[in-house]
Design an enzyme around this catalytic site. Sequence first.
Site, PDB file in Angstrom:
ATOM      1  N   GLU A 120      -5.657  -7.962  -1.097  1.00 56.09           N
ATOM      2  CA  GLU A 120      -6.008  -7.837   0.323  1.00 56.09           C
ATOM      3  C   GLU A 120      -7.454  -7.382   0.403  1.00 56.09           C
ATOM      4  OE1 GLU A 120      -3.337  -5.827   3.027  1.00 56.09           O
ATOM      5  OE2 GLU A 120      -5.005  -5.283   4.353  1.00 56.09           O
ATOM      6  N   GLU A 149       0.803  -1.229   0.000  1.00 53.79           N
ATOM      7  CA  GLU A 149       0.000   0.000   0.000  1.00 53.79           C
ATOM      8  C   GLU A 149       0.831   1.272   0.000  1.00 53.79           C
ATOM      9  OE1 GLU A 149      -2.629  -0.544   3.304  1.00 53.79           O
ATOM     10  OE2 GLU A 149      -3.839  -2.042   2.269  1.00 53.79           O
TER      11      GLU A 149
END
Length: 819
Positions: free
Chosen positions: A255, A179
């Site tokens: 995810e 991320e």
Amino acid sequence: LQFLYFIGNKMKRLLSLTLLPLAAAVYTVDTSALNSTFYGIGGLSAGASSRALYDYPDPARDQILDYLFKPNFGASFQILKVEIGGDSQSTDGTEASHMHSEADLNYERGYEWWLMVEAKKRNPDIKIYGLPWAFPGWVGAPGNPYADPAKTASYVTKWVEGAKTQYNIDVDYLGVWNERSSSAAYVSALRKSLNTANFSNIKIVARDGSADICGALASDPSYAADVDIIGLHYPSDYAQYTTCQELDKPIWSSEESSSYDDANGALCWVRVITSHWVLSGMTSSIIWALIGAMYHGTGWYGAGAMTSVQPWSGNYGNFDVLWATAHYTQFTKTGWQYVTVGKGSGQLVNGGYYATLAGDGEFSMIIAKVPHDHASCVRPTLPYENVTSEVATFQLAQTDRRTLNVWYSNFLGGSDTEVFQQRAPITPAADGTFTITINVGDVLTLSTLKTASKGSYGTPPPSSSFTLPYADTFDSVPINKEARYLSDQIGSFESQPSVIDANKKVMKQMVPQLPIGWSDPGTQGPLSLVGMKEWEDINITASFLVPTTNASACVGNRVSQMSANGILLCVGGDGTWTLTYSGMDQATGKPRSNTLIASGVATGFKGVMTVNSMTLVTVGQQASGYLNGGVLFHEGIRVGDCGMSSIGANSWYPVEFHSISLSQAGGDWNPEPACTPKVGAQLFVKNCKANGVSSAGLEFDLTPTWQIRHRSSGYCVTAAAEDMEKVTLQECVLGPQVPSLQQFPNDYSNIRNAPVPLPLGADGNLYLVGTVTNETVFLTTTTPPGGWWQWVYFPNSHQLRNQYTYDETLGYPLCLAAC
């Protein structure tokens, strides 16, 4: 037909029209219309989410691992994704790196190696996927792991080599940086490094974050050539992925969920797996967390496929998400293919999704009809969808006309007998048709496979609070591992021989410099937590060694996850001591002036490179400190803090802890007398019972159907129809059709980790509120003076509190009370 508009996250109904019912739909299933490859359903162990599992005793630990990985038994995960530890806070703790420094290399730290071995032991075909959240500081420049792409690529490749040479584990996939930014130069260097080390089979996933990576790849063909899979986190099926799709690479939700592991989490998860294929063409979904084995008081308690947070008792549970996963994993294999939308996959007329997968001469169809108020994961926000029951007819193509085995769940029914149950098989008619009723909340798998099962080890051991007294000399802790029940949050405390006695094992802080962090840019000094979030009155004693005059060793009580709040005592190598309301400033190694309670010089300090002993006792509004048996202070402290106990350091020093002990302090450790409220009892607030001790009047359960149920009476919090502001206990209505006067919809994942509103289902403008001046709880549209409208749930003590961490405006924590 309903036209809707939104104010914030509140939906308002603007206009409703009644239309004639649609003709009954017939859904075609033709498994010759194969489409994209199915890469599997995965679980993600990262952010210290599996920490407590490692400390479980057998047989409980083996049972949990079977539930997660054993084929055709439980979740039967097909991918295990793990964090490549980077020595920095990554959600619920720190995971240790295999290279604290450039000269260091160690493949024994942490628990991800162990977890990969256990997964492969149960399922040799499971795929392994590694991803860094953070990097040791030596790898790059401050905040930038890409300053020297070749060095970072070599660091990650060494992790892959360790998996193979030490554990005989083949890594299948590697990500870039969780991320955070990606880098064409780094991905190129990683590809070259892997190929040189004979790992050309490993596929690179980019970028484990947002879809903007697709634009970067589209504009740089060489960058795109080095990336095999597009990995998106929490992707919305209502966004456009044209640029990603034009790259002609598999697109994964690499995810997903982060949701609490109750029926809502199960429904969100199975809904998103199915809709990701039908609406967005995504061919793998990976849930965080694989298991919710993080203590309450860290970032995301209870997010996972099941919960295991009590290694001291062996208790584990919350299986709904696990069985939702099984609806896919026990009926498919990686390498199968999805059937094209419109030919076996699609949307149901009355809301919901279905997806068919086929391979090896078999096929399975998964159907998920999830109502809007139970469909949301933590993120992203879902647009409103009206979902109702329907009678659906499916027609199988000529070559698919076989008996189908049926497995059924309805997660809103409130009973295990409605979750992952085998039903009578379906034999299609001569024309290939069959008709089934699909109710709201239903999840169905129809499959030609006969190998599925609902595995069980019976009732797990009973739950219990953390047992005191607790003590550890660390002599039995394997070298390079964390001590039993400790959970590193900043830095890494590992079992090592003492610098002054090679025969003595100690807990030593091993991170030498500020890492390239993911969520912590450098706040407080190194910290490891132990205990319960509810604790207030604790005696903690630790023997310690500081290596230099600049270093300090610290112990704490009532400590929050990153020690931004708490009561902490630090003793420095120069003999000074400080008592503060937070951990030391990591950059300076000194206390922040606004957190200092008291300080002084300890006359009894024995010096650096010598073992000393300190004690901190907190009881009510009093803290006392001792060093080597001598008194340091007796000081008044604020009320309102609660939290775990801790050991720590002021900055990146190799501070050693030679032993630790915890015990109860003060007299507030006795359960309150039992009380049983009657129907009609009005709810109120009173001081929360401290230290995690039982108090029947304050104990409630939050149900997946949005009820607040008092545990000992079984009655539910209910608004009065004749007086919507009045809140009382009434008989609970069971099952999925709960009346709106008993519903308090909430952010079911975050309510255990932060205060959230509790609006009344009957009127979304009314919220459950309380005030510090009036004991009565009531419903209102605005926050009253001296009041609050947000609540947080403490699962260990089953309390609904008005604060999660210290709030000066609210004073001592107040709890919802029935009696």
